[in-house]
Design a protein around this motif. Structure first.
Motif, PDB file in Angstrom:
ATOM      1  N   ARG A  96       4.054  14.964  41.658  1.00 43.05           N
ATOM      2  CA  ARG A  96       3.897  16.147  42.494  1.00 43.05           C
ATOM      3  C   ARG A  96       3.395  17.330  41.671  1.00 43.05           C
ATOM      4  O   ARG A  96       3.953  17.656  40.643  1.00 43.05           O
ATOM      5  CB  ARG A  96       5.246  16.509  43.126  1.00 43.05           C
ATOM      6  N   GLY A  97       2.319  17.945  42.141  1.00 45.49           N
ATOM      7  CA  GLY A  97       1.817  19.142  41.494  1.00 45.49           C
ATOM      8  C   GLY A  97       0.809  18.920  40.388  1.00 45.49           C
ATOM      9  O   GLY A  97       0.207  19.879  39.901  1.00 45.49           O
ATOM     10  N   CYS A  98       0.595  17.674  39.965  1.00 47.41           N
ATOM     11  CA  CYS A  98      -0.351  17.414  38.868  1.00 47.41           C
ATOM     12  C   CYS A  98      -1.780  17.536  39.387  1.00 47.41           C
ATOM     13  O   CYS A  98      -2.188  16.794  40.280  1.00 47.41           O
ATOM     14  CB  CYS A  98      -0.126  16.026  38.272  1.00 47.41           C
ATOM     15  N   ARG A  99      -2.537  18.467  38.807  1.00 46.03           N
ATOM     16  CA  ARG A  99      -3.904  18.723  39.256  1.00 46.03           C
ATOM     17  C   ARG A  99      -4.938  17.930  38.463  1.00 46.03           C
ATOM     18  O   ARG A  99      -6.064  17.759  38.904  1.00 46.03           O
ATOM     19  CB  ARG A  99      -4.210  20.216  39.137  1.00 46.03           C
ATOM     20  N   GLY A 100      -4.594  17.507  37.248  1.00 47.91           N
ATOM     21  CA  GLY A 100      -5.559  16.791  36.443  1.00 47.91           C
ATOM     22  C   GLY A 100      -5.022  16.484  35.058  1.00 47.91           C
ATOM     23  O   GLY A 100      -3.909  16.882  34.694  1.00 47.91           O
ATOM     24  N   VAL A 101      -5.837  15.761  34.273  1.00 48.80           N
ATOM     25  CA  VAL A 101      -5.438  15.300  32.938  1.00 48.80           C
ATOM     26  C   VAL A 101      -6.452  15.795  31.914  1.00 48.80           C
ATOM     27  O   VAL A 101      -7.667  15.699  32.118  1.00 48.80           O
ATOM     28  CB  VAL A 101      -5.352  13.763  32.884  1.00 48.80           C
ATOM     29  N   LEU A 102      -5.933  16.320  30.804  1.00 45.31           N
ATOM     30  CA  LEU A 102      -6.752  16.754  29.677  1.00 45.31           C
ATOM     31  C   LEU A 102      -6.553  15.756  28.541  1.00 45.31           C
ATOM     32  O   LEU A 102      -5.465  15.659  27.975  1.00 45.31           O
ATOM     33  CB  LEU A 102      -6.333  18.162  29.243  1.00 45.31           C
ATOM     34  N   ALA A 103      -7.591  15.002  28.215  1.00 45.25           N
ATOM     35  CA  ALA A 103      -7.525  13.967  27.172  1.00 45.25           C
ATOM     36  C   ALA A 103      -8.277  14.453  25.941  1.00 45.25           C
ATOM     37  O   ALA A 103      -9.507  14.528  25.948  1.00 45.25           O
ATOM     38  CB  ALA A 103      -8.130  12.665  27.680  1.00 45.25           C
ATOM     39  N   ILE A 104      -7.526  14.803  24.887  1.00 40.75           N
ATOM     40  CA  ILE A 104      -8.138  15.306  23.659  1.00 40.75           C
ATOM     41  C   ILE A 104      -8.151  14.200  22.614  1.00 40.75           C
ATOM     42  O   ILE A 104      -7.110  13.742  22.164  1.00 40.75           O
ATOM     43  CB  ILE A 104      -7.373  16.531  23.127  1.00 40.75           C
ATOM     44  N   GLU A 105      -9.352  13.736  22.263  1.00 49.68           N
ATOM     45  CA  GLU A 105      -9.518  12.644  21.296  1.00 49.68           C
ATOM     46  C   GLU A 105      -8.478  11.549  21.547  1.00 49.68           C
ATOM     47  O   GLU A 105      -7.663  11.228  20.677  1.00 49.68           O
ATOM     48  CB  GLU A 105      -9.445  13.199  19.871  1.00 49.68           C
ATOM     49  N   PRO A 106      -8.520  10.934  22.737  1.00 44.78           N
ATOM     50  CA  PRO A 106      -7.424  10.074  23.177  1.00 44.78           C
ATOM     51  C   PRO A 106      -7.343   8.720  22.490  1.00 44.78           C
ATOM     52  O   PRO A 106      -8.355   8.110  22.141  1.00 44.78           O
ATOM     53  CB  PRO A 106      -7.720   9.884  24.672  1.00 44.78           C
ATOM     54  N   TYR A 107      -6.104   8.259  22.329  1.00 46.01           N
ATOM     55  CA  TYR A 107      -5.826   6.897  21.865  1.00 46.01           C
ATOM     56  C   TYR A 107      -5.783   5.986  23.091  1.00 46.01           C
ATOM     57  O   TYR A 107      -5.087   6.280  24.058  1.00 46.01           O
ATOM     58  CB  TYR A 107      -4.474   6.868  21.141  1.00 46.01           C
ATOM     59  N   LEU A 108      -6.522   4.879  23.039  1.00 45.13           N
ATOM     60  CA  LEU A 108      -6.558   3.949  24.166  1.00 45.13           C
ATOM     61  C   LEU A 108      -6.197   2.521  23.769  1.00 45.13           C
ATOM     62  O   LEU A 108      -6.460   1.596  24.516  1.00 45.13           O
ATOM     63  CB  LEU A 108      -7.955   3.939  24.809  1.00 45.13           C
ATOM     64  N   GLY A 109      -5.603   2.334  22.628  1.00 44.78           N
ATOM     65  CA  GLY A 109      -5.280   0.996  22.169  1.00 44.78           C
ATOM     66  C   GLY A 109      -5.800   0.765  20.762  1.00 44.78           C
ATOM     67  O   GLY A 109      -6.723   1.451  20.296  1.00 44.78           O
ATOM     68  N   SER A 110      -5.225  -0.216  20.089  1.00 40.80           N
ATOM     69  CA  SER A 110      -5.562  -0.436  18.677  1.00 40.80           C
ATOM     70  C   SER A 110      -7.013  -0.851  18.477  1.00 40.80           C
ATOM     71  O   SER A 110      -7.581  -0.640  17.401  1.00 40.80           O
ATOM     72  CB  SER A 110      -4.630  -1.499  18.073  1.00 40.80           C
ATOM     73  N   GLU A 111      -7.623  -1.434  19.514  1.00 42.04           N
ATOM     74  CA  GLU A 111      -9.022  -1.838  19.392  1.00 42.04           C
ATOM     75  C   GLU A 111      -9.945  -0.639  19.167  1.00 42.04           C
ATOM     76  O   GLU A 111     -11.065  -0.799  18.669  1.00 42.04           O
ATOM     77  CB  GLU A 111      -9.478  -2.585  20.654  1.00 42.04           C
ATOM     78  N   ASN A 112      -9.483   0.535  19.542  1.00 38.43           N
ATOM     79  CA  ASN A 112     -10.312   1.730  19.427  1.00 38.43           C
ATOM     80  C   ASN A 112     -10.048   2.524  18.149  1.00 38.43           C
ATOM     81  O   ASN A 112     -10.593   3.615  17.978  1.00 38.43           O
ATOM     82  CB  ASN A 112     -10.087   2.618  20.652  1.00 38.43           C
ATOM     83  N   LEU A 113      -9.209   1.998  17.275  1.00 38.36           N
ATOM     84  CA  LEU A 113      -8.990   2.645  15.979  1.00 38.36           C
ATOM     85  C   LEU A 113     -10.077   2.227  14.994  1.00 38.36           C
ATOM     86  O   LEU A 113     -10.493   1.063  14.971  1.00 38.36           O
ATOM     87  CB  LEU A 113      -7.626   2.245  15.408  1.00 38.36           C
ATOM     88  N   LYS A 114     -10.525   3.169  14.181  1.00 36.40           N
ATOM     89  CA  LYS A 114     -11.492   2.836  13.136  1.00 36.40           C
ATOM     90  C   LYS A 114     -10.730   2.293  11.926  1.00 36.40           C
ATOM     91  O   LYS A 114     -10.549   2.981  10.917  1.00 36.40           O
ATOM     92  CB  LYS A 114     -12.314   4.065  12.758  1.00 36.40           C
ATOM     93  N   MET A 115     -10.268   1.078  12.061  1.00 34.53           N
ATOM     94  CA  MET A 115      -9.463   0.446  11.020  1.00 34.53           C
ATOM     95  C   MET A 115      -9.694  -1.059  11.100  1.00 34.53           C
ATOM     96  O   MET A 115      -9.726  -1.632  12.194  1.00 34.53           O
ATOM     97  CB  MET A 115      -7.976   0.765  11.232  1.00 34.53           C
ATOM     98  N   SER A 116      -9.854  -1.692   9.978  1.00 29.96           N
ATOM     99  CA  SER A 116     -10.094  -3.134   9.973  1.00 29.96           C
ATOM    100  C   SER A 116      -8.855  -3.886  10.446  1.00 29.96           C
ATOM    101  O   SER A 116      -7.726  -3.407  10.317  1.00 29.96           O
ATOM    102  CB  SER A 116     -10.471  -3.606   8.564  1.00 29.96           C
ATOM    103  N   ASN A 117      -9.073  -5.071  10.991  1.00 28.05           N
ATOM    104  CA  ASN A 117      -7.959  -5.899  11.441  1.00 28.05           C
ATOM    105  C   ASN A 117      -7.044  -6.270  10.277  1.00 28.05           C
ATOM    106  O   ASN A 117      -5.823  -6.347  10.434  1.00 28.05           O
ATOM    107  CB  ASN A 117      -8.472  -7.164  12.132  1.00 28.05           C
ATOM    108  N   LYS A 118      -7.635  -6.486   9.105  1.00 29.63           N
ATOM    109  CA  LYS A 118      -6.820  -6.831   7.930  1.00 29.63           C
ATOM    110  C   LYS A 118      -5.850  -5.709   7.592  1.00 29.63           C
ATOM    111  O   LYS A 118      -4.682  -5.944   7.278  1.00 29.63           O
ATOM    112  CB  LYS A 118      -7.722  -7.129   6.732  1.00 29.63           C
ATOM    113  N   ARG A 119      -6.344  -4.472   7.657  1.00 27.26           N
ATOM    114  CA  ARG A 119      -5.479  -3.333   7.338  1.00 27.26           C
ATOM    115  C   ARG A 119      -4.389  -3.173   8.399  1.00 27.26           C
ATOM    116  O   ARG A 119      -3.234  -2.890   8.068  1.00 27.26           O
ATOM    117  CB  ARG A 119      -6.298  -2.055   7.224  1.00 27.26           C
ATOM    118  N   LYS A 120      -4.749  -3.372   9.662  1.00 31.71           N
ATOM    119  CA  LYS A 120      -3.738  -3.294  10.730  1.00 31.71           C
ATOM    120  C   LYS A 120      -2.638  -4.318  10.501  1.00 31.71           C
ATOM    121  O   LYS A 120      -1.445  -4.004  10.612  1.00 31.71           O
ATOM    122  CB  LYS A 120      -4.388  -3.529  12.096  1.00 31.71           C
TER     123      LYS A 120
END
Length: 264
Positions: A96-120
């Motif tokens: 109730r009352g939420c007009r919108g979402v502000l996404a600042i440099e959002p995280y969307l899952g580990s696949e979107n990190l600039k990091m190798s799978n080995k390091r993860k």
């Protein structure tokens, strides 16, 4: 904290990134107060005066945020988050009352990190060893973690690292880090409201091109605004963000907000 709407400013409930809090991001919030009535929400375990969650997971973070929004009793507001904070905000559900979402440099899952799978994998195995030995506090305060916690050790980062070490719960840090390293991609749009994506196209920590493409594909009511702000700025001040977000981008954001928020 008052919840009276100042004429011309929309309300914005803001959730910090990982591993920060509203104190560390004070410069960003000071910048945002030129345009919004900002209501910062610190998550459990990220500040000294909030008891950590018994079970650290994204749903429990979202439940905590939902309760905080109820306490604020705002008639209308936008909800926003920086990186990991966006994922928490996005899980709060149609509210109730939420007009919108502000996404600042959002995280969307580990696949979107600039990091190798080995390091993860290395980091996840290290965290599991820390969990097994129940040595969260000892490792968190070790010189190695202090040096590399925020990807470097300049004078400014050292001060910021000390702030984190003084305020954040050690177990919360490692368990949240494991979530971010292992979580799979989630939908960008989980709320039936407009979204504003603020992103650096050459962000050093997330795959901005992939995130922009996913938002453009999944979100109908979307505005994309660009910034040159780094994911982990060495200096988090109002002046830093004034230089990193051009006026034309700010004007574009508020033209978009006016379409959905009569309080502006």
């Amino acid at each position: 904290m008052t919840n009276k709407i100042q004429k011309g400013k929309p309300n914005l409930v803001m959730i910090h990134s990982f591993p920060t809090n509203s104190h560390i991001l004070a410069g960003l919030y000071e910048y945002l107060t030129d345009f919004f009535n900002v209501y910062p929400v610190d998550l459990p375990g990220f500040v000294a005066n909030l008891k950590p969650l018994e079970t650290v997971n994204m749903m429990n973070y979202a439940d905590f945020l939902r309760d905080r929004i109820e306490i604020l009793k705002l008639d209308n507001y936008w909800v926003g988050g920086v990186s990991f904070g966006f994922s928490v905000a996005n899980m709060v559900g149609d509210h109730r009352g939420c007009r919108g979402v502000l996404a600042i440099e959002p995280y969307l899952g580990s696949e979107n990190l600039k990091m190798s799978n080995k390091r993860k994998v290395f980091y996840v195995l290290a965290i599991k060893a820390i969990e097994l030995g129940n040595v969260f506090y000892k490792v968190f305060h070790s010189p190695f973690i202090q040096k590399y916690l925020l990807m470097g050790s300049s004078a400014n980062l050292d001060k910021k690292i000390k702030n984190i070490l003084d305020t954040m719960d050690a177990k919360t840090f490692f368990e949240t880090a494991k979530i971010l390293l292992t979580s799979h991609e989630v939908d960008c749009k989980l709320l039936n409201v407009p979204y504003i994506l603020i992103i650096n196209k050459i962000d050093g920590s997330i795959r901005a091109d992939r995130i922009i493409s996913r938002f453009a594909y999944e979100v109908d009511d979307l505005l994309i605004a660009h910034t040159t702000a780094e994911h982990y700025p060495k200096t988090i001040t109002k002046e830093y963000f004034e230089k990193r977000i051009e006026k034309k981008e700010v004007d574009k954001i508020f033209e978009f907000i006016k379409k959905y928020d009569p309080s502006v």
